[in-house]
Design a protein around this motif. Sequence first.
Motif, PDB file in Angstrom:
ATOM      1  N   THR A  23      -7.569  -6.247  -3.707  1.00  0.00           N
ATOM      2  CA  THR A  23      -8.414  -5.540  -4.669  1.00  0.00           C
ATOM      3  C   THR A  23      -8.739  -4.130  -4.184  1.00  0.00           C
ATOM      4  OG1 THR A  23      -9.391  -7.628  -5.418  1.00  0.00           O
ATOM      5  CG2 THR A  23     -10.574  -5.616  -5.944  1.00  0.00           C
ATOM      6  N   VAL A  24      -8.975  -3.992  -2.902  1.00  0.00           N
ATOM      7  CA  VAL A  24      -9.261  -2.667  -2.333  1.00  0.00           C
ATOM      8  C   VAL A  24      -8.035  -1.770  -2.442  1.00  0.00           C
ATOM      9  CG1 VAL A  24      -9.818  -1.419  -0.218  1.00  0.00           C
ATOM     10  CG2 VAL A  24     -11.029  -3.542  -0.780  1.00  0.00           C
ATOM     11  N   ARG A  39     -12.277  -8.906 -12.122  1.00  0.00           N
ATOM     12  CA  ARG A  39     -11.409  -7.841 -12.619  1.00  0.00           C
ATOM     13  C   ARG A  39      -9.933  -8.208 -12.523  1.00  0.00           C
ATOM     14  NH1 ARG A  39      -9.223  -4.395  -8.461  1.00  0.00           N
ATOM     15  NH2 ARG A  39      -8.730  -2.964 -10.159  1.00  0.00           N
ATOM     16  N   ASP A  84      -9.472 -10.164  -1.678  1.00  0.00           N
ATOM     17  CA  ASP A  84     -10.402  -9.062  -1.421  1.00  0.00           C
ATOM     18  C   ASP A  84      -9.668  -7.829  -0.897  1.00  0.00           C
ATOM     19  OD1 ASP A  84     -12.446 -10.710  -2.216  1.00  0.00           O
ATOM     20  OD2 ASP A  84     -13.079 -11.253  -0.183  1.00  0.00           O
ATOM     21  N   GLN A 133       0.822  -1.205   0.000  1.00  0.00           N
ATOM     22  CA  GLN A 133       0.000   0.000   0.000  1.00  0.00           C
ATOM     23  C   GLN A 133       0.859   1.259   0.000  1.00  0.00           C
ATOM     24  OE1 GLN A 133      -2.757   0.097   3.291  1.00  0.00           O
ATOM     25  NE2 GLN A 133      -4.252   1.276   2.115  1.00  0.00           N
ATOM     26  N   CYS A 180      -5.589  -1.972  -4.571  1.00  0.00           N
ATOM     27  CA  CYS A 180      -5.184  -1.727  -5.959  1.00  0.00           C
ATOM     28  C   CYS A 180      -6.319  -1.169  -6.814  1.00  0.00           C
ATOM     29  CB  CYS A 180      -4.655  -3.018  -6.583  1.00  0.00           C
ATOM     30  SG  CYS A 180      -3.170  -3.667  -5.812  1.00  0.00           S
ATOM     31  N   GLN A 181      -7.138  -0.344  -6.247  1.00  0.00           N
ATOM     32  CA  GLN A 181      -8.235   0.259  -7.015  1.00  0.00           C
ATOM     33  C   GLN A 181      -7.675   1.061  -8.193  1.00  0.00           C
ATOM     34  OE1 GLN A 181     -10.950   2.503  -4.606  1.00  0.00           O
ATOM     35  NE2 GLN A 181     -11.451   0.788  -3.261  1.00  0.00           N
ATOM     36  N   GLY A 182      -8.235   0.798  -9.382  1.00  0.00           N
ATOM     37  CA  GLY A 182      -7.792   1.502 -10.578  1.00  0.00           C
ATOM     38  C   GLY A 182      -6.564   0.911 -11.227  1.00  0.00           C
ATOM     39  N   LYS A 222      -4.735  -2.617 -12.863  1.00  0.00           N
ATOM     40  CA  LYS A 222      -5.007  -3.945 -13.386  1.00  0.00           C
ATOM     41  C   LYS A 222      -4.171  -4.964 -12.622  1.00  0.00           C
ATOM     42  CE  LYS A 222      -6.871  -6.988 -16.102  1.00  0.00           C
ATOM     43  NZ  LYS A 222      -8.303  -7.297 -16.000  1.00  0.00           N
TER      44      LYS A 222
END
Length: 297
Positions: free
Chosen positions: A252-253, A277, A249, A220, A255-257, A259
């Motif tokens: 994914t939070v 995604r 899960d 992060q 790495c928003q935006g 790929k």
Amino acid sequence: MTYTISDLEQLSGIQSHTIRIWEQRYNALQPMRSEGNTRLYDDDQLRRLLNIASLNKTGLKISKICNLSPKDFSDLVDQTCLTVKDDALSDYYVSQLIKYGISFDEPAFAALLDKGISDLGIQNAYRKVIYPLLVRLGVMWQKDDICPAHEHFLTHIIKQKLLSAVNDLGLQPETADTWLLFLPEDEDHDIGLIFANYMLRANGHKVIYLGSKVPLQSLQKVLKTVNVNRVLFFMVRSRLPVVAQKYIDELTVICQGIKIHVAGNNQLITKLKSIGRINWLKSLDEFDNAIQKTNLL
């Protein structure tokens, strides 16, 4: 060290039934016998079987191989490396590398791996030699056919070769996306990640390589510091699906935006939910295709 015929099957890729036939018809091996009359084999017999398997997979008949004198047999093994056909290349290299690995023969192991890389190029050497070798080692590890020392010995040399290939690329113009490569904090099998690092750099991508055992909190912080287009990580080790799902899960939070690409333990990944995604790379070909597609964007 002694081996059962089942051990030899896993180490050589030759079925136990075939090994027995080779013994009976051609005197290929000379096993010892336990008090219960079970076949037992020593390191010399294992090395001989690996050599026989290598020669046989190049098209030579078992009858001819087993009739060779010890010197002619040894000479033929050395010469075969120079003339082996492409369709038998993988089996030959894997058998020979395992033979050198179980005897901790670093010069011979490194020299043969160097030859494979020189003849095939690093990408084909990984596909035809290194990856099949790792698969075989994985099977052997699960069945306790090799000890941790063997695995560490073999993977250390492989890592050295891959890291050297990465280093030889030097600093090249970066013309495509920035990829962030890492393994979760409970993962340390990083050979696949190192090869991915090589492939991406060879195709002109910028790579931020974090390596193994990276906590999500550290990931992060990195993403807050640098601009990353794509994330690639491997999930190799076995874990409960619920544990893997929780990790996915949370990632994914974070790495928003961005790929996300994942590779590794297909049996585990297929059980995960809500990963629409995330690009699941099921093979080396799919990874190569992902690289080429991003080059076109």
